[in-house]
Motif scaffolding. Structure first.
Motif, PDB file in Angstrom:
ATOM      1  N   TYR A  15       0.830  -1.202   0.000  1.00  0.00           N
ATOM      2  CA  TYR A  15       0.000   0.000   0.000  1.00  0.00           C
ATOM      3  C   TYR A  15       0.865   1.254   0.000  1.00  0.00           C
ATOM      4  O   TYR A  15       0.636   2.219   0.718  1.00  0.00           O
ATOM      5  N   GLY A  16       1.924   1.201  -0.855  1.00  0.00           N
ATOM      6  CA  GLY A  16       2.680   2.423  -1.121  1.00  0.00           C
ATOM      7  C   GLY A  16       1.901   3.246  -2.132  1.00  0.00           C
ATOM      8  O   GLY A  16       0.693   3.060  -2.302  1.00  0.00           O
ATOM      9  N   GLU A  17       2.572   4.134  -2.828  1.00  0.00           N
ATOM     10  CA  GLU A  17       1.861   4.998  -3.780  1.00  0.00           C
ATOM     11  C   GLU A  17       1.241   4.189  -4.923  1.00  0.00           C
ATOM     12  O   GLU A  17       0.124   4.470  -5.369  1.00  0.00           O
ATOM     13  N   VAL A  18       1.963   3.182  -5.420  1.00  0.00           N
ATOM     14  CA  VAL A  18       1.420   2.336  -6.487  1.00  0.00           C
ATOM     15  C   VAL A  18       0.208   1.564  -5.981  1.00  0.00           C
ATOM     16  O   VAL A  18      -0.845   1.507  -6.631  1.00  0.00           O
ATOM     17  N   GLY A  19       0.323   0.980  -4.810  1.00  0.00           N
ATOM     18  CA  GLY A  19      -0.791   0.232  -4.223  1.00  0.00           C
ATOM     19  C   GLY A  19      -1.995   1.116  -3.959  1.00  0.00           C
ATOM     20  O   GLY A  19      -3.135   0.700  -4.184  1.00  0.00           O
ATOM     21  N   LYS A  20      -1.749   2.324  -3.494  1.00  0.00           N
ATOM     22  CA  LYS A  20      -2.855   3.255  -3.238  1.00  0.00           C
ATOM     23  C   LYS A  20      -3.616   3.550  -4.530  1.00  0.00           C
ATOM     24  O   LYS A  20      -4.849   3.596  -4.558  1.00  0.00           O
ATOM     25  N   GLY A  21      -2.868   3.781  -5.612  1.00  0.00           N
ATOM     26  CA  GLY A  21      -3.498   4.056  -6.891  1.00  0.00           C
ATOM     27  C   GLY A  21      -4.323   2.879  -7.387  1.00  0.00           C
ATOM     28  O   GLY A  21      -5.468   3.045  -7.842  1.00  0.00           O
ATOM     29  N   CYS A  22      -3.765   1.676  -7.289  1.00  0.00           N
ATOM     30  CA  CYS A  22      -4.478   0.472  -7.723  1.00  0.00           C
ATOM     31  C   CYS A  22      -5.756   0.265  -6.912  1.00  0.00           C
ATOM     32  O   CYS A  22      -6.822  -0.015  -7.469  1.00  0.00           O
ATOM     33  N   CYS A  23      -5.647   0.387  -5.601  1.00  0.00           N
ATOM     34  CA  CYS A  23      -6.807   0.156  -4.728  1.00  0.00           C
ATOM     35  C   CYS A  23      -7.925   1.158  -5.000  1.00  0.00           C
ATOM     36  O   CYS A  23      -9.108   0.797  -5.042  1.00  0.00           O
ATOM     37  N   ALA A  24      -7.568   2.417  -5.188  1.00  0.00           N
ATOM     38  CA  ALA A  24      -8.574   3.446  -5.440  1.00  0.00           C
ATOM     39  C   ALA A  24      -9.348   3.159  -6.725  1.00  0.00           C
ATOM     40  O   ALA A  24     -10.576   3.292  -6.776  1.00  0.00           O
ATOM     41  N   ALA A  25      -8.630   2.736  -7.766  1.00  0.00           N
ATOM     42  CA  ALA A  25      -9.279   2.454  -9.047  1.00  0.00           C
ATOM     43  C   ALA A  25     -10.205   1.247  -8.952  1.00  0.00           C
ATOM     44  O   ALA A  25     -11.331   1.259  -9.444  1.00  0.00           O
ATOM     45  N   LEU A  26      -9.737   0.196  -8.307  1.00  0.00           N
ATOM     46  CA  LEU A  26     -10.522  -1.033  -8.190  1.00  0.00           C
ATOM     47  C   LEU A  26     -11.762  -0.827  -7.326  1.00  0.00           C
ATOM     48  O   LEU A  26     -12.846  -1.318  -7.636  1.00  0.00           O
TER      49      LEU A  26
END
Length: 526
Positions: free
Chosen positions: A315-326
């Motif tokens: 849940y770094g910046e990449v993970g945050k972006g992925c989670c928000a989109a999903l």
């Protein structure tokens, strides 16, 4: 008047239904069909059976063949499998008679040039930097060897560096992400580029070596994405490495390797950690991945996310972006984390933080974005449900233990570009994307505007390191100066017609700031 019996009435009623239904062919078919009891039990039994390898051998590829075949993806509009001859075996020259390159097909240059011109339209800040500094030539004398994704957007960066006075030699940091037509356009323009989509591992290192090992030309700057180029020069050409004036690195993996060298006292040149700059972390890592994760998954699998259970590892910046989109598309999202701060952020954002082993049997999609190794192991893969999709959004291909899947009892079946079905003996299938490599650049594209931000940051970092007076940077890893981060952001604001508020002298004095920035201390977390 006699009253019809119930049977006769039923016949009249049924005839009327058929007559009405015949107005619609699909209803007539259903109505005329003889009534019969539906056998749910048998149908269900047939439905839940896994498809087995029987009768599918002609469709399946062996493990070794699947791992070396090259396929095009939506990231490149040209087919990389249309010619079985390796680019290394071809004799190609551009229109100027130069053969100092190795690409798939130099004849694709015109198409690639159009792709680059389209990318330039949404990279106005980088083009602005090119125009501002072109007269000064701040990179005159710089000999830059680069290893990045070779796409239309990075081509704009490479040509900007050349316009600022640098000589460039370039290879790809990912064997699947190169856009062949763009590589051809760069070669036609005179850039020594060695890359094509679908390289083998041997090709990958050969291309890097061709960039570094050149008679009469010695690199003095490195632009890397992942650390492979830096590692190669450090190991194979130590004398060249010692004469490098600066290294610019943009990935978590590469930065980690630089810090390891520094800690061991083996980093003998200054390096700039672009990955942890604000403009890279908050824009490329967060906003870019928020959009490109869906693009990559949709193009490869056509999956619908509503109601799907997805686990995002990291849940770094990449993970945050992925989670928000999903989450926005209705997926049920779980998060795995090692860092309690990131884990708490995930909880506050409405995600359940779990261990991967707790949900591995039930999830439909597994996404890794940690920068670590063996995040998804063979044990996890064995426990996954049928048709589970597995992919990686981190730079390196070490997060998913793909090597453990190359065993005799498992069958690999290439079903479309960058999509493999790995089939277990009982018929269970796991859908593996891009063989565990970076999903978005291997299977789709990424937003040009965001890459403009990263590319501008990289260009400024190279200019800073190359022109810095002796002693400003020692043999260590440095973060991008805050003032430079703010400058990159300011170059992109006109695209939104954004207008900054200016501090008054009194306000600036009250805050203890310079009116022109920097506006935040280095320790500030955006």
């Amino acid at each position: 008047m006699s009253v019809p019996d119930s049977a006769g009435g039923e016949e009249v009623k049924q005839a009327k239904e058929i007559e009405d239904a015949e107005k619609y062919s699909f209803m007539a078919t259903v109505t005329k069909a003889p009534k019969k009891q539906i056998q749910f039990a048998d149908d269900m039994q047939e439905f839940t059976k896994f498809p087995t390898k029987t009768g599918r051998r002609s469709l399946s590829r062996s493990i070794s063949q699947s791992s070396t075949d090259s396929y095009s993806s939506a990231a490149s509009y040209t087919d990389s499998s249309d010619d079985e001859v390796s680019p290394r075996e071809k004799q190609q020259t551009n229109s100027k008679g130069s053969s100092n390159f190795c690409v798939k097909n130099i004849k694709q240059a015109e198409f690639g040039r159009r792709e680059i011109e389209i990318a330039e339209q949404d990279m106005s800040a980088l083009i602005s930097l090119r125009k501002r500094a072109q007269g000064e030539k701040p990179l005159a004398g710089a000999k830059i060897v680069g290893c990045t994704h070779i796409t239309a957007q990075t081509a704009v960066l490479i040509e900007t560096l050349c316009a600022l006075g640098a000589q460039c030699r370039w290879s790809a940091c990912n064997i699947y992400s190169t856009q062949n037509e763009v590589a051809a356009a760069l070669a036609e323009a005179g850039v020594a580029v060695f890359a094509w989509k679908g390289e083998s591992e041997d090709d990958f290192w050969w291309c890097i070596d061709r960039c570094v090992n050149v008679d009469g030309w010695q690199a003095n700057m490195i632009l890397d994405d992942g650390g492979d180029l830096t590692h190669w020069v450090y190991k194979k050409y130590p004398n060249v490495f010692k004469k490098i004036r600066g290294i610019v690195e943009e990935s978590v993996t590469g930065v980690h390797r630089l810090y390891q060298l520094s800690k061991a006292g083996k980093l003998c040149v200054p390096a700039m950690n672009v990955n942890d700059s604000v403009t890279k972390q908050k824009f490329d890592n967060l906003y870019c991945c928020r959009e490109s994760i869906l693009d990559g998954l949709k193009r490869t699998t056509d999956v619908m996310f509503g109601g799907k259970q997805v686990v995002v590892c990291g849940y770094g910046e990449v993970g945050k972006g992925c989670c928000a989109a999903l989450k926005a598309l209705g997926a049920i999202v779980y998060v795995t984390e090692i860092d309690p701060i990131c884990a708490l952020q995930a909880c506050m954002d409405g995600f359940r933080v779990v261990k991967l082993s707790e949900v591995i049997r039930q999830v439909d999609v597994v996404i890794t974005c940690t920068g670590n190794k063996n995040v998804v192991t063979r044990e996890h893969l064995d426990r996954m449900k049928n048709s589970c999709i597995v992919c990686n959004m981190g730079h390196s291909n070490t997060e998913i233990d793909v090597t453990s899947l190359r065993t005799p009892e498992l069958t690999w079946e290439r079903v479309r570009s960058q999509v493999d079905h790995v089939i277990w003996p009982d018929g269970k299938r796991v859908v593996l994307l891009a063989e565990g490599r970076l999903l978005n650049l291997s299977c789709s594209t990424v937003p040009t505007f965001v890459l403009s931000i990263t590319a501008t940051t990289q260009a400024l970092a190279l200019i800073e390191l190359y022109n810095a007076p002796e002693g400003r940077y020692k043999q260590d890893v440095y973060l991008l100066p805050k003032k430079m981060d703010e400058y990159v952001a300011s170059l992109h604001l006109p695209s939104f017609d954004a207008h900054l508020t200016e501090l008054t002298d009194d306000q600036a004095k009250y805050l203890g700031l310079n009116k022109n920035g920097p506006f935040k201390p280095n320790y500030y977390r955006y």
